[in-house]
Structure formats: C-alpha cells, structure tokens
Design a protein around this motif. Structure first.
Motif, PDB file in Angstrom:
ATOM      1  N   GLU A 114      89.338  30.032  20.879  1.00 59.05           N
ATOM      2  CA  GLU A 114      87.889  30.176  21.008  1.00 59.05           C
ATOM      3  C   GLU A 114      87.443  31.584  21.412  1.00 59.05           C
ATOM      4  O   GLU A 114      86.305  31.962  21.163  1.00 59.05           O
ATOM      5  N   ILE A 115      88.351  32.351  22.021  1.00 61.20           N
ATOM      6  CA  ILE A 115      87.931  33.664  22.535  1.00 61.20           C
ATOM      7  C   ILE A 115      88.671  34.807  21.844  1.00 61.20           C
ATOM      8  O   ILE A 115      88.055  35.664  21.207  1.00 61.20           O
ATOM      9  N   MET A 116      90.008  34.806  21.937  1.00 61.81           N
ATOM     10  CA  MET A 116      90.744  35.987  21.491  1.00 61.81           C
ATOM     11  C   MET A 116      90.991  36.022  19.988  1.00 61.81           C
ATOM     12  O   MET A 116      91.027  37.109  19.401  1.00 61.81           O
ATOM     13  N   LEU A 117      91.151  34.872  19.314  1.00 63.29           N
ATOM     14  CA  LEU A 117      91.421  34.901  17.867  1.00 63.29           C
ATOM     15  C   LEU A 117      90.267  35.549  17.105  1.00 63.29           C
ATOM     16  O   LEU A 117      90.520  36.400  16.229  1.00 63.29           O
ATOM     17  N   PRO A 118      88.982  35.217  17.368  1.00 65.83           N
ATOM     18  CA  PRO A 118      87.904  35.916  16.659  1.00 65.83           C
ATOM     19  C   PRO A 118      87.936  37.425  16.886  1.00 65.83           C
ATOM     20  O   PRO A 118      87.610  38.205  15.983  1.00 65.83           O
ATOM     21  N   ILE A 119      88.343  37.821  18.077  1.00 67.25           N
ATOM     22  CA  ILE A 119      88.438  39.263  18.380  1.00 67.25           C
ATOM     23  C   ILE A 119      89.594  39.882  17.620  1.00 67.25           C
ATOM     24  O   ILE A 119      89.464  40.958  17.011  1.00 67.25           O
ATOM     25  N   VAL A 120      90.740  39.200  17.634  1.00 73.17           N
ATOM     26  CA  VAL A 120      91.923  39.707  16.923  1.00 73.17           C
ATOM     27  C   VAL A 120      91.634  39.857  15.429  1.00 73.17           C
ATOM     28  O   VAL A 120      92.060  40.822  14.780  1.00 73.17           O
ATOM     29  N   ASN A 121      90.882  38.932  14.862  1.00 74.72           N
ATOM     30  CA  ASN A 121      90.548  39.025  13.431  1.00 74.72           C
ATOM     31  C   ASN A 121      89.809  40.328  13.130  1.00 74.72           C
ATOM     32  O   ASN A 121      90.071  40.983  12.117  1.00 74.72           O
TER      33      ASN A 121
ATOM     34  N   LEU B  25      89.954  43.086  15.020  1.00 78.79           N
ATOM     35  CA  LEU B  25      90.896  44.183  15.258  1.00 78.79           C
ATOM     36  C   LEU B  25      91.819  44.381  14.054  1.00 78.79           C
ATOM     37  O   LEU B  25      92.090  45.519  13.650  1.00 78.79           O
ATOM     38  N   GLN B  26      92.272  43.281  13.487  1.00 82.10           N
ATOM     39  CA  GLN B  26      93.230  43.378  12.375  1.00 82.10           C
ATOM     40  C   GLN B  26      92.552  43.730  11.061  1.00 82.10           C
ATOM     41  O   GLN B  26      93.022  44.609  10.332  1.00 82.10           O
ATOM     42  N   HIS B  27      91.435  43.059  10.748  1.00 86.91           N
ATOM     43  CA  HIS B  27      90.869  43.191   9.404  1.00 86.91           C
ATOM     44  C   HIS B  27      89.797  44.273   9.310  1.00 86.91           C
ATOM     45  O   HIS B  27      89.699  44.951   8.282  1.00 86.91           O
ATOM     46  N   ASP B  28      88.982  44.437  10.358  1.00 85.54           N
ATOM     47  CA  ASP B  28      87.923  45.454  10.291  1.00 85.54           C
ATOM     48  C   ASP B  28      88.400  46.810  10.800  1.00 85.54           C
ATOM     49  O   ASP B  28      88.123  47.842  10.200  1.00 85.54           O
TER      50      ASP B  28
END
Length: 1127
Positions: free
Chosen positions: A846-853, A855-858
């Motif tokens: 709920e918190i870190m995966l949206p952020i990681v996405n 960081l990785q893709h954008d």
C-alpha cells in the motif's frame, strides 16, 4: 604668662565649629571666622563648607600681635563660596581677651556663643604664645569690607534675619529695599551681579512662602538669571541650582502645573552629583527638595510616552536604595511600561515592567500597606506576558500572586473590586487554556462579588459589567446555557451605556458585544444580530490607532461575524472579507505571537473547510509566526514547550503539504513540509550555518555574523541551566537583545547581492540539493490525504497518491506494529514472525510499491542505488525500510524482492538536515574511534547489560589498526567521559541503555555510570569534526508523541551536534543478539578499504549487507530495528 607684652604674639588655631545654625535659616555657601580688634577685622579664615551635622572643620592658624587688651571673635555665614558680596550673616559674636585665650595652655578648648533658636554655636580653638622673632608671621589687618554696596548688603541680611525671626513685614520690605539698591548698583557686567540677584530673589521667595508676596514668576526669573551667570564649574553653581529648584517646587505647590516639577526634576539630577555625601547642602537637598520632587512625580498621572517613561527613570536614579518612596517609583514606572507595551507591543517593555514589579514587591514585606497594590500590578504584567508569549508558568504565577493580593484586601477594602476582577480575569484565561469548569465558575462568582462593591453611579462599574459579561459568554461557549449568553449581552449593553464615547477602553466593550451577538446569531439566525456585530467591530477599529495591539481582536471578532453569516447565507463576499480579516489579525505586528498563531491556525481551518484559495498563505503565515515565536525562547527546552502549547496544530506541516499537493503545486508542498517540520532543529542550526561563501566575498560581515551566532548560542545554553525565575527573565531579556543584533546582521547580509535568501526557509531549488546522491521520498500523512513526494536529483518532484491509505489506517498500522514488536519479545528466535510479516506486506503493497514503481519506471533508478526516506506524522513510527511482500514470484523462481533488495535505504529527519551533513563533509579530520559502553549503569538507569564489554572488544578487533582506538567503559564511562569522547573523536560506537522520554524528549538519554547523557547534552556538545556513530542502544531513533514531525530523538540529536552518519534503533535491542549485527556491519564497513581510509558514507550500504548476512542468526524484528540516518 611669660615674657613682656611688647615682645609677645599669639598663634591662634581655629580647629572647628559645631551647632553652626544660621539665624535666618538660609542655606550658606560656607562659614568663616573673623578676629576683630578695636572694631577692625584683623584676620578672616577660609570659607569652609558646612557639614550635615552643622559643623565645620577649618584647621586655619594665624599669628596675632597684641594691640589692645580685648578682641572679638565672629562666626559668619557667607552666601558666596568665592568672591563675597558684603560680610555675610552673623551666626555668633563673642568678646574675649588675650589672657582669656591663653588660659588653656597648649590644649584645645571650646568657646561657646549666644544660643540661636535654642542651639548654642561653639568654636574649638588652640592658642599659644610666640615671641618677637616670629613677628614676621603677623597676620595683616583685614578690614571689614567697607563700601556702600557692602553696607547695603549687610543691612539687607540683618533686616532679612529679623523678618524670619519676627515675621514683621516691615523688616521684609526694608530688606528688599536694601537688596534692590545693591542690585541697582551692580549692573549685568558687575562681578557681584549674580550675588545681588540671589539675595533679592531669596528674600522675595521667603515673602512668597509666608504669603507676604504674591509674584513668584519674577522671583524665579531672578534665580534663572543668577544661574546663567554661574555655569557648571562656578563655585556657586550648586547653590544657584538649589535656589531655582526651591522656587520651582513652590510654584508647583501653589499651581500644581506639571511643567514646574519636570524642570525641577532635571535640575535635581544636575545638583545631586555636585553635593557629596556629608555636606549640609546635600542633606537639605535630599530631605527637602528631592523628596518633594519624587513624591510629586509619583503623584503625576501615568504617562506611557517615551518622555513620560524617561521622567520615571530619572526619578528612580534620584533614590537612595532604601528610600521610602522607591517602591512607589518602581510601581509607577512599571505601570507606564505596561501601558506602552499595550500600545506598542514591545516585549522588552513588559519584561522590564515585571522586573520592576518584583523589586517593588520585595520592598513591601508582609504587613506593608502597599504590598497588595504592588502584587496586583505585578500580576497584571505577568499575565500580560502570558497573553503575549503563552508561557503557562506565567499564568500560574499570576494567579498565585493575585490569590495573595486578594487575602490582603479583605471585604471592606476600597480596592477589593480591583483584586477580585484581576483574579477573575486570570482564572477565565486559564479556563480557556485548560478547560477546568471550576475556574470559569469561580471567575463568574468573583466578578459578581466585585459588582456588589460598585453600585450604580460608581465610576468603575462599567468595567466590571464588561468583565462579568465576558466570563459569562465564555461559560456559554463551553456549557451552552442560553441564560449565560443573554445575561452577557445585557451586561455588555449596560456597560457601553455607562462609558463615555471617548473612553480609551470603549473598543473592548464594542468587540466583546459583537462576539456575543455573533454567538446569538448562530442560534437564532436573526440577521439583525450579525449585522450589529459587524457594525460594532467596525466601530472599534475606527477608534483604534493603526498599531494598537487590540486591533488584532477587532479583526478576529469581525472574522467570526463574517464566517457566521457566510455559513448561513453563503455569500462569497462574506468569505472573502473573513479571510482578509484573518490575514490582518494574524499579521498585526504589535500583537503577541501566541494570539496571532491562533488566528493563523483558525485561518487554515476556515480556508480548508470552505475551500478558500488563501489556505496556502494561511499555512505559510502560521509557520513564519511559529518560527518567530520559538525564536524568542532562549533555550531548547523552552522552545519545545512553546511548540507543544500549539498541540492542536501538530498536523499543520503535513496538512500544508497536502494542501499544496491538492492545489497542484508540488514544489510548494516540498517547501511547506520542510518549513513546518524540524523547527527545533532549524532554529538551532541556523546558528551553525556554514558561511564559506560569505567569508570568501565579505569576510568582515562573516566574522560579525559568526561572533553574534556564537553569542546567541552561548546565551541560549547559559539560560538553559537557570532555575531562578527572576534570573531567567534577565537572561531572556539579554538573549533577546543579542538576537536582535543577530537579526540585524542577517538583514545586512540579505541586502548583499547573491545572499537575498540567507537563512530564509529554503526554496525547492535549495532543498533539491538533498537528493544529490539519490532521491528523497517525503511521506505525507494528513487528514486530507496520504501521499508521497519524490524529490529527484534534478527536475520536478513526483507525486504518488496512496489511494488506499488514510490517516486512520496509518494510525492503526502504527499501533499494530507496536503490538507485534511487543509480542516478539515472548517468542523464540527461530519462531516465524507471521504477524510482523503481514504488517510489512501491507507497508509494501500500500505504501512502498507505488513509490518503487515510480523510482523504477519514471526515474529509471538503478538497482542498489541510495534512497532517503523522510517520513512525517504517523509514518515516522512505521518501519518503511523493512517493507517486504513476503511472496514467491509468479514463476516460482524465488521470493519477490523487498525494498532493501532493490535499494540502499537511509532516513533523514528533514531535507535540510541531510544538506547540512553533506556540507560539513567538506572538511575531514584525522580519523579516531571511541567505543563507549556502560554495562553497569548508575542507580535507576537500567539493568546490567552483560554483553556490553565483549561487544566493545569485538568492535576493537574490527576497527582498522591504523585508526586510533579508545575504549571507554566501566568507571570511565561517565557523563563527562562520554561527552568528551563524542566531541573528540570522529567515529563513535555506543553500547548501553538508551531511554526514550516520550513526554520530555530532550530528557531522552544514554545511561552512564554516574548520570545519563541526555539529548540536550548531546545537542549542546558541538562536535564539528564528528563523522559516524553507531547507537547500539534501545529507542534511539524514535520521536516523541507531542511533536512527531520534529523527529526529536537521540540519533537526530547526534546528527545535529555534528555526526554526519548515524545508525540508530527504532525499538529495544537484544543485548545477546546485537553482537551479530555489529560484527557483520563493521566487517562490511571496513572491507576493501582503499588507502586505509574509512568512509562514513558506506554506513547505509554496510547496514543493508549486515542485516542480510545475519538473517539466519537474528530474528526479523532485531534486524529491522536498525536504521541509517544521514549521508
């Protein structure tokens, strides 16, 4: 008597005289003795000053040749110290003989003269025979001055003396005729003109005193003319000053015109330094003229102008320390300063008023008739400071003082209503702050009692009516009893009817009635109520000067009226007017910070509630005011106390950031989140700001700034240890004055090209420097929205809306983590931590995966890159770095990656803290390592930690041999020893109990042998060369509950004191298991050293690798407990 008369002379010594009272009562310039033979003066002594006990010491010697069997000795008063006009006034005259003088041998003897007003003047003499060989020393004959102006002057003195003893006006008229004749014979350029003026003026003044003459103005003019001819340095300057003071005092006693007493006061200040202790003139000046001036100045109406306050200060300088009027002058000056504070809002005036009030009380011990009044006045000043600064102990002290004052003014005392009203007001204010209904009920009772002493027609009745109405309205706001509100409105109206239109307090009644009508409107919805409320506020504003502090209240009350009407009628114009008046109230410069902070907070609430576009401005205003408010506090702990007083505004930093996000302004969101958070650190760190750029371009100004910063810091640290209230107030005043100089230097720097934002809240461009080595992720937890902002190395910030997370979800998640961690303490190391894994999965999904996405893709951030987490509010208590899906890949190829598999995570309390740490890395010292451990802390500091000593030995074996190593443990691990090690070493390992104090975070501490090392100790223990600290102790990176966004914890304190990189803990660590993490960490930290140089920037990577290495030895909660903070 030996020898023949023809060959003999007498050596006569005039030793001194006593009881030398002048018959006319006039103050002489001095006293002299003359020897007369055959009616001719043959010798005259020096003119000596009369002492306070009416004695004179001469010590003059004369040799006289016998010429006649008898002689006379005279004592005379001279009215001129230098050149005499005439022969002065006779005090005593005695006929004697040569033989009579020689009858006493070589011993001193006393000669008495006829009594004057019951007092017998006398001289002490000594006489001896000398022979012809000494005739060359014979004193020449000094004839009495025998000229027409001298004879007229002496005749005037004789007649004047007769007038003062008989009060026959004919003698006065004759004296005036003689003195006028002398003045006519002594024109302006005559050397005796000033003396002639004085003699005539003094006789006229005595006639005025005894009501035999009426014209005082002409007499005063004569004294002024004489003084002009005797400027400073003239032997008779002091006496001329005294005469003019006498005349002015008499003018004032008859006409009661303040201008006379003002001039007299200025002349007294000039005269006193010219009158040394012990002389007669000083005695009569102090006991007569000065006493009169002091008493009359104290009786003048209180004047709060600069001139009026200066006058009060001058009066105070006239006092001996124990003077009976000293307390009254302290009080009147304190009241004047209190009024000027009310008019202009300078806190220095209020602080000085309190100090003077305390001195006045100290001069009025138990039983003194003025003690009650002094206590009431002091309490009003102390309470005013509470209103301005919000220090709760000021309010409690004011109430305590007022309780004592009320006991001193029992029923029947003429001013009991004052004391009742002051105490009622203070209790009403305390009720507003703490909500104890007993306080407001007692306040109502006190004002009702006060009103019984003020029947209709009493001049103070309208004030008490207004005050009773105010406390009834306040009680209505709490209890909603409509009878209280109706009575309040009736009382306000009656009070207004009784007040004169030009009454300086009328505006208070106007806006108070407005507020009550506003409350009534919210119940009745009658438009006429709210329209009258608005009109009353407008009327109050019309009568107040632009800088009057009370304009703030009028602005605030009219806000309430417009908001009330908007909520009913929904007219956009009312909302706009309300926001504009919020703006005016919160920015009113002469009102204290606490009141304006409340206005700014209410502005944010109203703007958010009604969707007004001024919300961002309201948030910014609050943070600016809070910074100013905290800046007035001279110690770190007092700043925190001030901040926590606004506990209801705790969420404002994240709410402000959320507002900016919702407005689509991400840059501003970053700025506001930073500005609102970490104000404890930013206020202190601005005194530690590097000034390299300034030094290179403006070295003189850089030195000035650095010196003032050190003085401010020293003053702040010095005041932190003061426990005495009065001493603390003096220290705070000194701190404020130094701070004013510091602010002036900062303003000067900001005027330089390229330095316009020196020490201002950083802009987004400034803050982006924190992301130089990797993105910073700010996690915003607001009641309006929960989201993250990624600040990249370059370019615009990125926003991630956490769609399924709300503030209540985060609060529950935080509590669930705390419960799960406590549960693991009862589990064996090998047992799976299923509850913890479930929670960490929620954090990931709920918190870190949206952020990681993003960081990785954008941002295309590479694997194992550095990232920094900057959590706010509830996020600060959640182990974000340990986010983990705890799932198998869909293709069964292994476990899904967790956050620490993907990136090297660090934390930072604020972006500015990270920037400062990086800037400080520019200078590196020779590395030195200190291992500090305490296995047996002092009493009450914790249990024995058996593994600490072995942990220190383990660390020693892992530190490179080329690095100087110091082991500080057992009896050496004291508070002083630990602080010294922290200051003198670049790397530190701490193994001991760590205690987090959630109530008073500055008391959070490391346990030592004697006494603990507190967070406050660490903050004040400047360690500019320090680089790295490993805190192998419990709870070293957890904030407090009152200011969670401040990140006030031990690790942050070490970072502030100078350590650039810190490993801390989120909860308790196991003494037995921590050694595995420590060993793995230092092995990774020091492996593959290039040129044997240790590097603190590797700490985050080393911690990441260490927790992976010990996965099979150390359970999950004891791995994720460690976090890295800093570079």
């Amino acid at each position: 008597m030996s020898g023949s008369a023809e060959s003999q002379s007498i050596r006569l010594e005039i030793i001194g005289g006593k009881n030398l009272q002048v018959p006319s009562g006039r103050t002489p310039a001095g006293i002299y003795v003359s020897i007369n033979v055959d009616s001719r003066r043959c010798w005259k002594s020096a003119i000596s000053v009369l002492l306070s006990d009416k004695s004179v010491a001469w010590g003059d010697t004369v040799t006289l040749t016998q010429a006649s069997p008898s002689l006379s000795v005279e004592i005379r008063a001279s009215y001129e110290a230098d050149r005499m006009l005439g022969n002065g006034e006779i005090i005593g005259q005695l006929q004697t003989s040569w033989d009579g003088l020689l009858d006493h041998g070589d011993e001193p003897f006393e000669v008495s003269f006829p009594p004057i007003r019951g007092v017998t003047p006398s001289l002490t003499l000594k006489a001896a025979v000398v022979y012809a060989c000494h005739n060359e020393d014979d004193a020449p004959f000094d004839s009495l001055v025998d000229s027409e102006i001298a004879r007229e002057t002496d005749a005037g003195h004789t007649r004047y003396t007769e007038y003062t003893t008989t009060e026959a006006v004919s003698h006065l008229n004759h004296a005036l005729q003689h003195f006028q004749l002398v003045l006519d014979r002594c024109p302006v350029d005559h050397p005796d003109h000033a003396a002639a003026l004085t003699n005539l003026a003094r006789a006229r003044l005595q006639g005025y005193v005894q009501n035999d003459l009426q014209d005082i103005d002409a007499t005063t003019s004569l004294f002024r003319e004489a003084l002009a001819l005797r400027p400073q340095g003239h032997p008779d300057h002091a006496l001329s000053l005294y005469h003019l003071i006498l005349a002015l005092n008499l003018c004032h006693s008859k006409e009661r015109t303040a201008v006379f007493i003002h001039e007299s006061l200025q002349l007294c200040c000039k005269l006193l330094p010219l009158c040394p202790e012990g002389i007669y003139l000083r005695n009569i000046v102090v006991d007569g003229a000065v006493d009169y001036v002091i008493v009359e100045c104290n009786n003048l109406p209180i004047d709060a102008s600069d001139e009026g306050i200066h006058l009060r200060r001058v009066v105070l300088e006239l006092y001996p320390l124990r003077h009976q009027q000293r307390a009254a002058t302290f009080t009147t000056l304190a009241l004047a300063l209190q009024i000027r504070f009310r008019d202009r809002g300078s806190i220095d005036d209020l602080d000085e008023s309190i100090q003077l009030g305390r001195e006045a009380v100290s001069l009025c011990p138990e039983g003194h008739s003025d003690r009650g009044a002094c206590l009431n006045n002091l309490a009003v000043s102390v309470r005013s400071r509470f209103d301005h600064q919000g220090k709760s102990h000021d309010l409690d002290e004011a109430i305590s003082i007022l309780e004592e004052a009320l006991r001193l003014w029992p029923v029947g005392h003429e001013f009991r209503d004052f004391s009742l009203g002051n105490l009622g007001t203070a209790l009403s204010i305390r009720f507003s702050k703490r909500g104890n209904v007993d306080d407001i009920n007692r306040a109502v009772s006190l004002f009702r009692e006060a009103l019984t002493f003020l029947p209709p027609g009493h001049p103070r009745r309208y004030t008490t009516l207004n005050n009773l109405a105010a406390v009834l309205q306040k009680r209505y706001d709490k209890l909603h009893v409509i009878e209280d509100l109706n009575e309040a409105i009736d009382l306000y109206r009656e009070s207004l009817r009784l007040m004169q239109l030009d009454n300086p307090e009328r505006h208070v009644n106007l806006y108070n009635l407005s507020s009550a009508l506003c409350s009534l409107f919210t119940r009745t919805r009658k438009n006429e109520d709210v329209e009258e409320a608005i009109r009353l506020c407008q009327e109050s504003l019309a009568v107040l000067p632009l800088l009057h502090p009370d304009r703030h209240y009028s602005y605030f009350k009219i806000c309430q009226a417009y908001i009330s009407r908007y909520q009913v009628q929904h007219k956009p114009a009312d909302l706009s007017l309300a926001m504009e008046n919020f703006r005016l109230a919160s920015r009113h410069p002469t009102q204290g910070f606490p009141e304006r902070l409340i206005d700014a907070y209410d502005w944010t609430v109203a703007a958010e509630q009604h969707g007004d576009g001024s919300a961002l401005e309201a948030y910014s205003t609050f943070f600016e005011l809070l910074d100013g408010h905290l800046g007035t506090r001279s110690s770190t702990t007092s700043r925190r106390e001030a901040a926590t007083a606004f506990h209801y505004a705790r969420s404002l930093p994240v709410d402000a950031a959320s507002c900016a996000i919702r407005s689509g302004n991400l840059r501003r969101a970053v700025e506001l989140a930073e500005q609102g958070r970490g104000q404890q650190w930013s206020l202190a760190s601005r005194l530690k700001t590097p000034v390299e750029d300034l030094e290179s371009r403006h070295p003189h100004l850089a030195r000035k700034f650095s010196e003032l910063s050190k003085r401010v810091s020293d003053a702040a640290q010095g005041s932190a240890t003061i426990t005495d209230r009065a001493a603390a107030e003096v220290a705070e005043t000194k701190y404020r004055k130094i701070t004013t100089q510091w602010e002036a230097a900062v303003a000067e720097i900001r005027n330089l090209q390229g330095f316009s934002r020196f020490l201002l809240p950083p802009s987004y461009e400034d803050l982006q420097a924190a992301a130089r080595n990797g993105p910073v992720i700010i996690l915003i937890a607001s009641k309006y929205s929960c989201s993250a902002i990624i600040v990249p190395t370059s370019g615009e910030p990125h926003h991630i809306q956490l769609l399924r997370i709300t503030l209540p979800h985060l609060e529950k998640l935080k509590d669930d983590f705390a419960t799960a961690i406590r549960h693991t303490a009862r589990m064996r190391p090998e047992q799976p931590r299923k509850k913890l894994q479930v929670l960490l999965r929620v954090v990931w999904d709920e918190i870190m995966l949206p952020i990681v996405n993003v960081l990785q893709h954008d941002l295309k951030l590479q694997h194992q890159s550095r990232i920094w987490l900057c959590p706010t509010a509830a996020f600060t208590s959640i182990p974000l770095h340990a986010a983990n899906p705890f799932r198998i890949n869909a293709d069964r190829s292994g476990s899904e990656s967790c956050l620490e598999d993907l990136y090297i995570c660090s934390y930072t309390p604020t972006l500015s803290a990270l920037i400062r740490a990086r800037q400080a890395m520019k200078t590196r010292a020779t590395p030195s390592f200190a291992a500090i451990g305490q296995s047996q802390p002092g009493a009450g500091q914790g249990d024995v930690l058996p593994a600490v000593d072995s942990e220190l030995e383990l660390v020693h074996t892992l530190v490179p041999p080329n690095v100087k190593f110091t082991n500080i443990s057992k009896d050496e691990a004291t508070q002083a020893g630990a602080l010294n090690a922290l200051q003198c070493n670049t790397w530190v390992h701490l193994a001991c109990h760590g205690n987090q104090d959630l109530e008073q975070p500055y008391n959070s501490c490391f346990s030592m042998r004697d006494k603990p090392v507190t967070l406050l100790d660490i903050m004040e223990n400047n360690s500019p060369q320090a680089e790295f600290a490993f805190l192998s102790a419990c709870h070293t990176a957890v904030g407090d509950k009152d200011t969670p966004d401040e990140a006030i914890h031990l690790a942050a304190g070490l970072q502030f004191s100078g350590f650039k990189s810190v490993v801390g803990t989120l909860w308790g660590v196991s003494d037995a298991l921590v050694k595995h993490v420590v060993e793995a960490f230092y092995e990774k930290m020091f492996e593959g050293l290039e040129d044997s140089v240790i590097d603190c920037t590797k700490a985050a990577w080393a911690l990441n690798r260490a927790t992976h290495t010990v996965m099979t030895k150390v359970p999950l909660e004891q791995r994720m407990v460690f976090i890295h903070i800093g570079v």
